[in-house]
Scaffold this active site. Structure first.
Site, short mmCIF file in Angstrom:
data_model
loop_
_atom_site.label_atom_id
_atom_site.label_comp_id
_atom_site.label_asym_id
_atom_site.label_seq_id
_atom_site.Cartn_x
_atom_site.Cartn_y
_atom_site.Cartn_z
N GLY A 75 0.82 -1.21 0.00
CA GLY A 75 0.00 0.00 0.00
C GLY A 75 0.85 1.26 0.00
N HIS A 126 4.85 2.34 -7.84
CA HIS A 126 3.95 1.17 -7.87
C HIS A 126 3.10 1.20 -9.15
CE1 HIS A 126 4.27 1.66 -3.34
NE2 HIS A 126 4.66 0.41 -3.52
N SER A 160 9.48 6.41 -3.23
CA SER A 160 9.35 5.45 -2.13
C SER A 160 8.27 5.93 -1.19
CB SER A 160 10.68 5.36 -1.37
OG SER A 160 10.48 4.76 -0.11
N LEU A 219 0.54 3.61 -2.04
CA LEU A 219 0.96 3.52 -3.45
C LEU A 219 1.39 4.87 -4.00
CD1 LEU A 219 -1.83 1.13 -4.81
CD2 LEU A 219 0.39 0.54 -3.81
N LYS A 261 14.09 -1.00 -7.58
CA LYS A 261 14.49 -0.21 -6.41
C LYS A 261 14.91 -1.12 -5.24
CE LYS A 261 13.70 3.25 -3.24
NZ LYS A 261 13.11 2.51 -2.17
#
Ligand code: PAF
Length: 292
Positions: free
Chosen positions: A38, A44, A194, A40, A158
């Protein structure tokens, strides 16, 4: 499958999701799967987009996996933005989201270890600093792969060590899935996207692109023929600015994750780093030689 573009199927029960996927696979549909915890962001969504382009049915899971947090307070602090995440997935056109409970993921409790030979890939870098972390990742990804029986699994570059370990797990357990690794997405100033970036103070956020600049510098140094140990030392020095604390900056073989000494002996060389920006631990990497 939802036929209205605005619709998204939300599964909270693994059996129901597995039944749905079974039916789709019986119709000859290809399944793409992106596991997430999650919070996001565009990083993502780039995985989801790739999955949508390469499969008939794309599934995204949102599960903050407790077994991969070696520091309990990190689990508590982990950002949870479920409504926003579902909206983002719907906007991207992701048709299926899986939001399971811990009981569903670990029906017999989570106190077990997956029997897999990771060839020591989990022992260096993040593995050294975060004991038990990769055991938890392997445990949850294996379970999610079993539930989704996907054809393609999407993960980001990543987390270099993470996807390398999952690739090894898939190989060792002979799981019928292809891992697709997607490039790192960066903000305009170079900071890798991130979920943790939202926890940076304004001043740390301003300084954080130094990580990208030092990785880029390391690439130049390598092409100038400088020795890997010298590059690691210099990079660590450069990252040691006020409020920042580099934990490691390693030049590693992109397949075995072993530290590189002689560059001529390795076709794929990656610089991997972890840096504390105040209380937030950021990781990043860059391929310095070769291709994935
Ligand atoms: O990278 C992550 O977000 C997690 O480690 C993963 C792969 C979803 C497993 O919980």
């Amino acid at each position: 499958m939802p036929n209205n573009e605005d619709e998204i199927l939300i599964f909270e029960d693994s059996e129901k999701l597995s039944e749905f996927i079974y039916r789709e696979k019986n119709k000859g549909k290809k399944i793409g799967f992106t596991p997430t915890m999650g919070a996001l962001h565009d990083g993502h969504f780039s995985l989801i987009r790739r999955s949508l382009a390469e499969n008939d049915v794309s599934i995204c899971s949102i599960f903050v996996n407790p077994t991969q947090f070696n520091v309990p307070s990190d689990l508590v602090k982990y950002p949870r933005t479920i409504e926003k995440d579902i909206k983002g997935l719907r906007d991207e056109g992701c048709p299926v989201v899986f939001i399971p409970s811990s009981e569903d993921i670990y029906p017999n409790g989570s106190d077990y270890k997956v029997e897999v030979d990771l060839k020591g890939l989990d022992e260096m870098m993040e593995g050294k600093k975060r004991p038990g972390h990769f055991e938890g990742v392997v445990q949850v990804v294996k379970r999610l792969l079993e539930i989704t029986s996907c054809d393609h699994l999407y993960m980001g570059q990543k987390d270099y060590q993470q996807f390398t370990i999952i690739k090894e797990m898939i190989k060792d357990l002979e799981m019928p899935v292809k891992l697709v690794v997607c490039p790192i997405l960066r903000d305009e100033d170079g900071l890798a996207k991130s979920s943790r970036n939202t926890r940076l103070t304004e001043s740390h956020r301003r300084k954080a692109p130094i990580i990208f600049r030092v990785l880029t510098q390391a690439k130049d140094w390598l092409s100038e023929g400088r020795a890997p140990v010298e590059i690691s030392m210099k990079a660590t020095e450069y990252l040691n600015i006020q409020d920042f604390k580099p934990e490691y900056f390693d030049l590693i073989d992109g397949h075995t994750l072993e530290k590189v000494r002689n560059t001529d002996h390795h076709a794929l060389i990656v610089a991997c780093t972890a840096v504390w920006a105040g209380t937030v631990r950021l990781i990043d990497n860059m391929i310095l030689k070769g291709e994935l």
